[in-house]
Design a protein around this motif. Structure first.
Motif, PDB file in Angstrom:
ATOM      1  N   UNK A  95      -0.022   8.085   9.083  1.00  0.00           N
ATOM      2  CA  UNK A  95       1.008   8.948   8.508  1.00  0.00           C
ATOM      3  C   UNK A  95       0.461   9.926   7.454  1.00  0.00           C
ATOM      4  N   UNK A  96       1.230  10.970   7.207  1.00  0.00           N
ATOM      5  CA  UNK A  96       0.852  11.994   6.236  1.00  0.00           C
ATOM      6  C   UNK A  96       0.899  11.463   4.815  1.00  0.00           C
ATOM      7  N   UNK A  97       1.926  10.660   4.491  1.00  0.00           N
ATOM      8  CA  UNK A  97       2.085  10.117   3.146  1.00  0.00           C
ATOM      9  C   UNK A  97       1.967   8.584   3.164  1.00  0.00           C
ATOM     10  N   UNK A  98       1.440   8.033   2.096  1.00  0.00           N
ATOM     11  CA  UNK A  98       1.507   6.589   1.853  1.00  0.00           C
ATOM     12  C   UNK A  98       2.339   6.408   0.597  1.00  0.00           C
ATOM     13  N   UNK A  99       3.498   5.805   0.764  1.00  0.00           N
ATOM     14  CA  UNK A  99       4.439   5.635  -0.354  1.00  0.00           C
ATOM     15  C   UNK A  99       4.331   4.222  -0.912  1.00  0.00           C
ATOM     16  N   UNK A 100       4.428   4.132  -2.240  1.00  0.00           N
ATOM     17  CA  UNK A 100       4.371   2.830  -2.902  1.00  0.00           C
ATOM     18  C   UNK A 100       5.466   2.782  -3.966  1.00  0.00           C
ATOM     19  N   UNK A 101       6.308   1.733  -3.896  1.00  0.00           N
ATOM     20  CA  UNK A 101       7.393   1.584  -4.863  1.00  0.00           C
ATOM     21  C   UNK A 101       7.440   0.140  -5.344  1.00  0.00           C
ATOM     22  N   UNK A 102       8.001  -0.033  -6.552  1.00  0.00           N
ATOM     23  CA  UNK A 102       8.252  -1.389  -7.052  1.00  0.00           C
ATOM     24  C   UNK A 102       9.735  -1.693  -6.895  1.00  0.00           C
ATOM     25  N   UNK A 103      10.031  -2.835  -6.289  1.00  0.00           N
ATOM     26  CA  UNK A 103      11.409  -3.245  -6.053  1.00  0.00           C
ATOM     27  C   UNK A 103      11.723  -4.444  -6.938  1.00  0.00           C
ATOM     28  N   UNK A 104      12.877  -4.405  -7.576  1.00  0.00           N
ATOM     29  CA  UNK A 104      13.275  -5.494  -8.480  1.00  0.00           C
ATOM     30  C   UNK A 104      13.871  -6.661  -7.684  1.00  0.00           C
TER      31      UNK A 104
END
Length: 315
Positions: free
Chosen positions: A234-243
Motif C-alpha cells: 500500500x501507499x500509506x502505512x497508518x499507525x494509531x493507538x486505540x484505548x
C-alpha cells in the motif's frame, strides 16, 4: 526374512480393516499356523503397535490406540479417496485446511503409484464446486512447494504479479501460510536477494530443482506474511493507538487486515496499510473507542474531514 516382513505387514493391514480377528481367521487369511500368528503379533508389539488379545467368546486380536499413530496401509480405493479429499481441500474447495494437511498431501503424493495418481487426477478434473470458501489454488503447486520445504531444495515457479507482469521466480522456500482466504509462500528470492511473499493462486508450474540449500535465519513466517499483506502493498502505512486492549480490538479487526500490539495499560497499537486514508479513518472511528493518530500526518487530515462530514450530516 523377506517373507516374514511381508507377512507382518499383511497382518497389520488385516488388523486395520476391522475391529477384531480371531487367531484362526488370521491364520487362514495369511496361510500360516496360529502359532505363527502369535509370533507375528509379538513382532508388531515390539515395533510399538498396541495389539490386544482377548480370550473367550467374541474375543480375538485387536489393534488398539497407541501413543503414536502407526503407518496406515491403504488399498487402492482408500488411497484414491484420501488423496482426492486432500487435493480438494488444498485446492480451496474445503475450508479450514491447515499446514499439517498440506504436509500429509505431500507425503501421500510422493508414494502414490502412477496408476493411482492418474485416477486421482481424473476425479479432480471431473469435480466442481458451486461456492468455494477460499481462493482456489492448484494442488500440484501446494504439493511441489511442500516437498521443497521438507527437503529443503530450491524451487522455481511461474508468477503473475498484481500488475500483470509475468516471469519465472527462483526461491528457497521456507513456509506455507494460509491467511485472508488465500495461501502464501514465504521464501528467499534468489534473484532479489531478499525475503518475499508470494500468493499461490498466482503461481503455475511450481517444481523443485533438486538443488539443496542450507536454511538461513528466517523471520517468523506468520508475522512476516501478515506484515506483507497488511502493509507492504500500500501507499500509506497508518499507525494509531486505540484505548482498548489488543484482545478486544482483535474481535473486530481480522489479523489479515492489520497488526495489533499491546501498548501500556489497556491500550493497543494498530498498524495497517491503505491507499486511501479516508478508508482507514472511517474503519478506525467505527470501532467506537477513543483513537490517537501516530502516523502518518495525512491520517489526521482524513480524520478531520470525516468529522466535518459527520457534523454536517447531523446538523
Amino acid at each position: 526374512m523377506g517373507d516374514t516382513t511381508q507377512r507382518v505387514l499383511s497382518l497389520l493391514n488385516l488388523l486395520q480393516q476391522r475391529p477384531v480377528w480371531t487367531g484362526t481367521e488370521l491364520a487362514e487369511r495369511l496361510g500360516v499356523t496360529t502359532r505363527s500368528v502369535r509370533r507375528d503379533v509379538e513382532r508388531l508389539r515390539a515395533l510399538g503397535y498396541p495389539v490386544r488379545a482377548e480370550h473367550g467368546t467374541g474375543g480375538g486380536y485387536q489393534l488398539g490406540a497407541g501413543k503414536a499413530l502407526p503407518p496406515l496401509l491403504l488399498d487402492d480405493e482408500e488411497a484414491v479417496a484420501v488423496a482426492v479429499s486432500l487435493r480438494l481441500a488444498a485446492g480451496g474447495t474445503v475450508a479450514g485446511l491447515g499446514e499439517a494437511a498440506v504436509r500429509s498431501l505431500a507425503k501421500l503424493d510422493q508414494v502414490l503409484p502412477a496408476r493411482l495418481r492418474a485416477e486421482v487426477k481424473g476425479v479432480i478434473d471431473a469435480t466442481v464446486s458451486l461456492d468455494s470458501p477460499v481462493t482456489v489454488v492448484d494442488a500440484d503447486v501446494l504439493v511441489a512447494l511442500a516437498r521443497a520445504i521438507r527437503t529443503p531444495e530450491r524451487a522455481t515457479f511461474d508468477y503473475t504479479k498484481a500488475s500483470g507482469d509475468h516471469g519465472e521466480r527462483r526461491v528457497e522456500p521456507y513456509r506455507l501460510v494460509a491467511a485472508a482466504r488465500r495461501w502464501y509462500l514465504m521464501a528467499w528470492d534468489l534473484d532479489r536477494d531478499d525475503w518475499r511473499t508470494f500468493r499461490l493462486d498466482r503461481m503455475t508450474a511450481a517444481r523443485g530443482t533438486g538443488w539443496r540449500f542450507k536454511p538461513r535465519d528466517a523471520p517468523d513466517a506468520v508475522e512476516f506474511i501478515r506484515a506483507s499483506i497488511t502493509q507492504a502493498p500500500y501507499r500509506f502505512v497508518a499507525k494509531v493507538r486505540i484505548e482498548a486492549s489488543a484482545h478486544e480490538v482483535a474481535q473486530f479487526v481480522p489479523s489479515t487486515m492489520a497488526v495489533l500490539e499491546p501498548d501500556g495499560d489497556g491500550g493497543a497499537i494498530l498498524t495497517t496499510g491503505a491507499d486511501d486514508l479516508d478508508y482507514v479513518a472511517y474503519h478506525v472511528v467505527r470501532l467506537g473507542w477513543p483513537v490517537t493518530v501516530i502516523e502518518p500526518p495525512e491520517l489526521r487530515d482524513a480524520m478531520r474531514r470525516l468529522g466535518e462530514r459527520l457534523t454536517a450530516a447531523s446538523s
